[in-house]
Write a protein that holds these residues in place. Structure first.
Motif, short mmCIF file in Angstrom:
data_model
loop_
_atom_site.label_atom_id
_atom_site.label_comp_id
_atom_site.label_asym_id
_atom_site.label_seq_id
_atom_site.Cartn_x
_atom_site.Cartn_y
_atom_site.Cartn_z
N ASP A 29 48.52 -34.45 -28.76
CA ASP A 29 49.42 -33.59 -29.53
C ASP A 29 50.33 -32.80 -28.61
OD1 ASP A 29 50.00 -30.84 -31.00
OD2 ASP A 29 49.52 -32.30 -32.55
N LYS A 30 49.75 -32.28 -27.51
CA LYS A 30 50.53 -31.49 -26.56
C LYS A 30 51.52 -32.36 -25.81
CE LYS A 30 50.00 -28.34 -22.61
NZ LYS A 30 49.02 -27.67 -21.71
N ASP A 33 54.44 -33.24 -27.98
CA ASP A 33 55.09 -32.10 -28.66
C ASP A 33 55.03 -32.26 -30.17
OD1 ASP A 33 57.61 -32.01 -26.09
OD2 ASP A 33 55.83 -30.76 -26.31
N HIS A 35 53.26 -30.46 -32.19
CA HIS A 35 53.10 -29.15 -32.84
C HIS A 35 51.97 -29.15 -33.87
CE1 HIS A 35 56.84 -28.05 -30.89
NE2 HIS A 35 57.43 -29.10 -31.46
#
Length: 232
Positions: A29-30, A33, A35
């Motif tokens: 997820d990071k 990006d 969110h």
């Protein structure tokens, strides 16, 4: 890689062969990006259904043909809200009301595949005991019977009842669901207490197709099945 895993492991997650860890979901997820979007898709983030059932529901929604035999309860795709709530409430340890509401919403959402412009062809065989076992009260069962009859009239739904007087049959060891994904790929889904699994082994899938065919040949015809349900 940004997720700290190999390409092979990432591929296994993408194909649905490996359950991702929460750490993997967080890192992916990071890195992308997203969110929180990918993290929300992590199986453990949804508490309404266990991850193995989520996997089946995703496959069910993509199937072209669904063949299902049920020996204990009305198939989930054909349950009314009242019947489904009664079945979920019977679990032990007893679930809290909020969890029942969430599970119920998830089950009713699953049923939307029958309302699509191009729904899957669905063939159901249910044991007579399924229809005779009361869930909640008479009004709930009456509503369920009427719902079954209405769904069975749809052109892409076929429902057959396997009566007691046919004796033992090919699926005495339990219920099963066959998912035909393409003309060359079929899967079997089976549940055990507290878990479920999707089986892709070609020999097992072929055996289950033959088993389902034997059940259909032994059961009442679709027209006879509608008359049987109406008599209840």
């Amino acid at each position: 890689m940004a997720t700290g895993t190999s390409k092979q492991q990432v591929g296994a997650v993408e194909r649905g062969n490996r359950r991702p860890s929460k750490k993997f979901a967080e890192l992916a997820d990071k890195a992308l990006d997203a969110h929180g979007g990918l993290l929300n898709l992590w199986p453990g983030a949804k508490q309404t259904q266990p991850w193995w059932l989520e996997k089946f529901v995703e496959l069910e929604a993509k199937a072209q043909i669904i063949n299902e035999f049920q020996a204990q309860a009305i198939p989930g795709l054909l349950q009314t809200e009242g019947y489904a709530r009664a079945v979920m409430s019977a679990a032990f340890p007893p679930p809290v009301p909020h969890d029942i509401d969430e599970m119920l919403n998830a089950r009713l959402e699953r049923q939307q595949i029958l309302d699509r412009d191009r729904p899957p062809l669905t063939l159901f065989v249910v044991d007579e005991g399924v229809l005779r076992r009361p869930a909640s009260g008479k009004s709930v069962m009456r509503e369920q019977y009427k719902h079954l009859m209405a769904k069975a009239e749809l052109p892409y739904v076929q429902l057959q009842v396997l009566p007691f007087d046919r004796g033992v049959h090919a699926a005495m060891d339990g219920s099963l669901v066959l998912l035909t994904m393409t003309h060359t790929e079929s899967l079997v889904y089976a549940e055990t207490p507290g878990s479920g699994q999707v089986i892709s082994d070609s020999q097992i899938v072929a055996d289950c197709h033959q088993r389902f065919g034997a059940l259909r040949s032994l059961a009442l015809s679709p027209a006879e099945s509608l008359d049987f349900i109406a008599s209840l």
